[in-house]
Design a protein around this motif. Structure first.
Motif, PDB file in Angstrom:
ATOM      1  N   VAL A 187       0.848  -1.204   0.000  1.00 42.95           N
ATOM      2  CA  VAL A 187       0.000   0.000   0.000  1.00 42.95           C
ATOM      3  C   VAL A 187       0.879   1.248   0.000  1.00 42.95           C
ATOM      4  O   VAL A 187       0.614   2.207  -0.739  1.00 42.95           O
ATOM      5  CB  VAL A 187      -0.980  -0.022   1.205  1.00 42.95           C
ATOM      6  N   SER A 188       1.930   1.257   0.803  1.00 45.43           N
ATOM      7  CA  SER A 188       2.859   2.399   0.835  1.00 45.43           C
ATOM      8  C   SER A 188       3.532   2.597  -0.516  1.00 45.43           C
ATOM      9  O   SER A 188       3.650   3.725  -1.008  1.00 45.43           O
ATOM     10  CB  SER A 188       3.927   2.194   1.905  1.00 45.43           C
ATOM     11  N   LEU A 189       3.973   1.501  -1.120  1.00 48.09           N
ATOM     12  CA  LEU A 189       4.616   1.596  -2.437  1.00 48.09           C
ATOM     13  C   LEU A 189       3.654   2.113  -3.494  1.00 48.09           C
ATOM     14  O   LEU A 189       4.028   2.949  -4.325  1.00 48.09           O
ATOM     15  CB  LEU A 189       5.163   0.226  -2.844  1.00 48.09           C
ATOM     16  N   ALA A 190       2.414   1.648  -3.463  1.00 50.67           N
ATOM     17  CA  ALA A 190       1.418   2.094  -4.446  1.00 50.67           C
ATOM     18  C   ALA A 190       1.131   3.585  -4.302  1.00 50.67           C
ATOM     19  O   ALA A 190       0.903   4.279  -5.302  1.00 50.67           O
ATOM     20  CB  ALA A 190       0.135   1.277  -4.299  1.00 50.67           C
ATOM     21  N   ALA A 191       1.167   4.093  -3.079  1.00 52.58           N
ATOM     22  CA  ALA A 191       0.922   5.520  -2.858  1.00 52.58           C
ATOM     23  C   ALA A 191       2.080   6.373  -3.379  1.00 52.58           C
ATOM     24  O   ALA A 191       1.866   7.438  -3.951  1.00 52.58           O
ATOM     25  CB  ALA A 191       0.697   5.786  -1.367  1.00 52.58           C
ATOM     26  N   VAL A 192       3.307   5.887  -3.196  1.00 52.41           N
ATOM     27  CA  VAL A 192       4.495   6.652  -3.599  1.00 52.41           C
ATOM     28  C   VAL A 192       4.830   6.459  -5.075  1.00 52.41           C
ATOM     29  O   VAL A 192       5.308   7.377  -5.740  1.00 52.41           O
ATOM     30  CB  VAL A 192       5.700   6.260  -2.709  1.00 52.41           C
ATOM     31  N   LEU A 193       4.573   5.256  -5.593  1.00 50.68           N
ATOM     32  CA  LEU A 193       4.913   4.924  -6.980  1.00 50.68           C
ATOM     33  C   LEU A 193       3.660   4.410  -7.705  1.00 50.68           C
ATOM     34  O   LEU A 193       3.576   3.230  -8.058  1.00 50.68           O
ATOM     35  CB  LEU A 193       6.022   3.875  -7.007  1.00 50.68           C
ATOM     36  N   PRO A 194       2.688   5.297  -7.942  1.00 48.08           N
ATOM     37  CA  PRO A 194       1.418   4.857  -8.545  1.00 48.08           C
ATOM     38  C   PRO A 194       1.548   4.407  -9.993  1.00 48.08           C
ATOM     39  O   PRO A 194       0.646   3.736 -10.510  1.00 48.08           O
ATOM     40  CB  PRO A 194       0.519   6.087  -8.415  1.00 48.08           C
ATOM     41  N   GLN A 195       2.654   4.732 -10.658  1.00 48.35           N
ATOM     42  CA  GLN A 195       2.850   4.305 -12.044  1.00 48.35           C
ATOM     43  C   GLN A 195       3.156   2.809 -12.141  1.00 48.35           C
ATOM     44  O   GLN A 195       3.115   2.228 -13.208  1.00 48.35           O
ATOM     45  CB  GLN A 195       3.953   5.123 -12.723  1.00 48.35           C
ATOM     46  N   MET A 196       3.437   2.193 -10.998  1.00 50.92           N
ATOM     47  CA  MET A 196       3.766   0.768 -10.953  1.00 50.92           C
ATOM     48  C   MET A 196       2.506  -0.049 -10.675  1.00 50.92           C
ATOM     49  O   MET A 196       1.635   0.387  -9.946  1.00 50.92           O
ATOM     50  CB  MET A 196       4.775   0.474  -9.827  1.00 50.92           C
ATOM     51  N   GLN A 197       2.467  -1.250 -11.243  1.00 51.51           N
ATOM     52  CA  GLN A 197       1.436  -2.228 -10.901  1.00 51.51           C
ATOM     53  C   GLN A 197       2.027  -3.107  -9.806  1.00 51.51           C
ATOM     54  O   GLN A 197       3.054  -3.755 -10.032  1.00 51.51           O
ATOM     55  CB  GLN A 197       1.088  -3.092 -12.123  1.00 51.51           C
ATOM     56  N   TRP A 198       1.400  -3.151  -8.633  1.00 48.92           N
ATOM     57  CA  TRP A 198       1.919  -3.917  -7.509  1.00 48.92           C
ATOM     58  C   TRP A 198       1.061  -5.144  -7.266  1.00 48.92           C
ATOM     59  O   TRP A 198      -0.164  -5.073  -7.322  1.00 48.92           O
ATOM     60  CB  TRP A 198       1.961  -3.059  -6.244  1.00 48.92           C
ATOM     61  N   SER A 199       1.714  -6.273  -6.992  1.00 43.91           N
ATOM     62  CA  SER A 199       0.975  -7.489  -6.654  1.00 43.91           C
ATOM     63  C   SER A 199       1.714  -8.238  -5.555  1.00 43.91           C
ATOM     64  O   SER A 199       2.915  -8.069  -5.356  1.00 43.91           O
ATOM     65  CB  SER A 199       0.788  -8.374  -7.886  1.00 43.91           C
ATOM     66  N   LEU A 200       0.969  -9.074  -4.847  1.00 51.65           N
ATOM     67  CA  LEU A 200       1.522  -9.899  -3.783  1.00 51.65           C
ATOM     68  C   LEU A 200       1.562 -11.344  -4.250  1.00 51.65           C
ATOM     69  O   LEU A 200       0.677 -11.783  -4.990  1.00 51.65           O
ATOM     70  CB  LEU A 200       0.672  -9.787  -2.519  1.00 51.65           C
ATOM     71  N   GLU A 201       2.577 -12.069  -3.805  1.00 51.84           N
ATOM     72  CA  GLU A 201       2.715 -13.498  -4.120  1.00 51.84           C
ATOM     73  C   GLU A 201       2.676 -13.755  -5.634  1.00 51.84           C
ATOM     74  O   GLU A 201       1.986 -14.638  -6.110  1.00 51.84           O
ATOM     75  CB  GLU A 201       1.642 -14.318  -3.391  1.00 51.84           C
ATOM     76  N   HIS A 202       3.461 -12.972  -6.363  1.00 46.24           N
ATOM     77  CA  HIS A 202       3.530 -13.088  -7.831  1.00 46.24           C
ATOM     78  C   HIS A 202       4.301 -14.338  -8.234  1.00 46.24           C
ATOM     79  O   HIS A 202       5.431 -14.558  -7.787  1.00 46.24           O
ATOM     80  CB  HIS A 202       4.216 -11.854  -8.419  1.00 46.24           C
ATOM     81  N   GLN A 203       3.685 -15.157  -9.070  1.00 40.61           N
ATOM     82  CA  GLN A 203       4.369 -16.340  -9.617  1.00 40.61           C
ATOM     83  C   GLN A 203       4.712 -16.065 -11.077  1.00 40.61           C
ATOM     84  O   GLN A 203       3.822 -15.925 -11.911  1.00 40.61           O
ATOM     85  CB  GLN A 203       3.487 -17.576  -9.505  1.00 40.61           C
ATOM     86  N   GLN A 204       6.003 -15.975 -11.355  1.00 42.14           N
ATOM     87  CA  GLN A 204       6.454 -15.726 -12.721  1.00 42.14           C
ATOM     88  C   GLN A 204       6.222 -16.938 -13.613  1.00 42.14           C
ATOM     89  O   GLN A 204       5.859 -16.802 -14.765  1.00 42.14           O
ATOM     90  CB  GLN A 204       7.941 -15.338 -12.714  1.00 42.14           C
ATOM     91  N   ASN A 205       6.445 -18.123 -13.049  1.00 42.49           N
ATOM     92  CA  ASN A 205       6.237 -19.371 -13.784  1.00 42.49           C
ATOM     93  C   ASN A 205       5.071 -20.105 -13.138  1.00 42.49           C
ATOM     94  O   ASN A 205       5.132 -20.455 -11.959  1.00 42.49           O
ATOM     95  CB  ASN A 205       7.496 -20.248 -13.733  1.00 42.49           C
ATOM     96  N   SER A 206       4.033 -20.371 -13.901  1.00 39.36           N
ATOM     97  CA  SER A 206       2.815 -20.954 -13.334  1.00 39.36           C
ATOM     98  C   SER A 206       3.031 -22.329 -12.713  1.00 39.36           C
ATOM     99  O   SER A 206       2.332 -22.715 -11.793  1.00 39.36           O
ATOM    100  CB  SER A 206       1.718 -21.025 -14.394  1.00 39.36           C
ATOM    101  N   GLY A 207       4.000 -23.077 -13.169  1.00 42.42           N
ATOM    102  CA  GLY A 207       4.249 -24.408 -12.637  1.00 42.42           C
ATOM    103  C   GLY A 207       5.116 -24.418 -11.387  1.00 42.42           C
ATOM    104  O   GLY A 207       5.328 -25.453 -10.779  1.00 42.42           O
ATOM    105  N   SER A 208       5.612 -23.262 -10.979  1.00 40.38           N
ATOM    106  CA  SER A 208       6.530 -23.173  -9.856  1.00 40.38           C
ATOM    107  C   SER A 208       5.808 -22.738  -8.585  1.00 40.38           C
ATOM    108  O   SER A 208       4.833 -21.991  -8.638  1.00 40.38           O
ATOM    109  CB  SER A 208       7.626 -22.153 -10.187  1.00 40.38           C
ATOM    110  N   LYS A 209       6.308 -23.192  -7.458  1.00 39.89           N
ATOM    111  CA  LYS A 209       5.764 -22.748  -6.176  1.00 39.89           C
ATOM    112  C   LYS A 209       6.446 -21.463  -5.698  1.00 39.89           C
ATOM    113  O   LYS A 209       6.038 -20.889  -4.703  1.00 39.89           O
ATOM    114  CB  LYS A 209       5.910 -23.845  -5.126  1.00 39.89           C
TER     115      LYS A 209
END
Length: 164
Positions: free
Chosen positions: A56-78
């Motif tokens: 939430v703090s990052l989104a307020a300071v850097l609104p040009q960024m898309q922020w997500s939690l628990e991002h999985q770059q590879n769908s088959g990976s944990k």
């Protein structure tokens, strides 16, 4: 109780400076004053609330960024990035861990490999662990991560939230 920056691989990078200023301003006292006395599932809930607060703090300071939690770059990976930010200009990977050097190193290596074709801004944000976990060793590994980041063309910063 706020995160303390111990290592930054490029003090002159303006985007890193924005990330650092935001993270340094986060009040961590409500999250980490008594978490170590709790059972593991309760500690995980504390970290999840902190993770959300950081994003939430990052989104307020850097609104040009898309922020997500628990991002999985590879769908088959944990493997999931704790906090992930992306825009046309930058890719940010933030990992939250207890101040354990082995965890810092392990996550840094895996995330650097996963995003090997992109420049990343990698942040290690370490919260208080047990007395057996060496903050000094953790900071030493921040230095290794910063050196390797420079060689890989990435940018690195390492923070520790000290126990009160």
């Amino acid at each position: 109780m706020k995160p303390v920056l111990h290592i930054a691989s490029d003090a002159n990078d303006p985007f890193l400076s924005s990330l650092v200023a935001c993270i340094k301003s986060i009040n961590c006292a409500e999250h980490f004053t008594d978490h170590l006395g709790k059972i593991q599932t309760e500690q995980a809930s504390v970290v999840q609330r902190f993770q959300k607060a950081v994003s939430v703090s990052l989104a307020a300071v850097l609104p040009q960024m898309q922020w997500s939690l628990e991002h999985q770059q590879n769908s088959g990976s944990k493997d999931a990035v704790d906090i992930f930010g992306t825009s046309s200009e930058a890719l940010v990977v933030i990992e939250l861990d207890k101040n354990r050097a082995d965890q810092v190193a392990k996550k840094f290596v895996s995330r650097s490999a996963i995003f090997k074709d992109k420049k990343i801004y990698y942040i290690s944000l370490c919260y208080p662990g047990t007395d057996r976990m060496s903050v000094g060793e953790c900071i030493k590994y921040f230095g290794y991560c910063a050196n390797l980041s420079q060689r890989l063309g990435n940018v690195y910063a390492g923070f520790v939230i000290q126990k009160t």
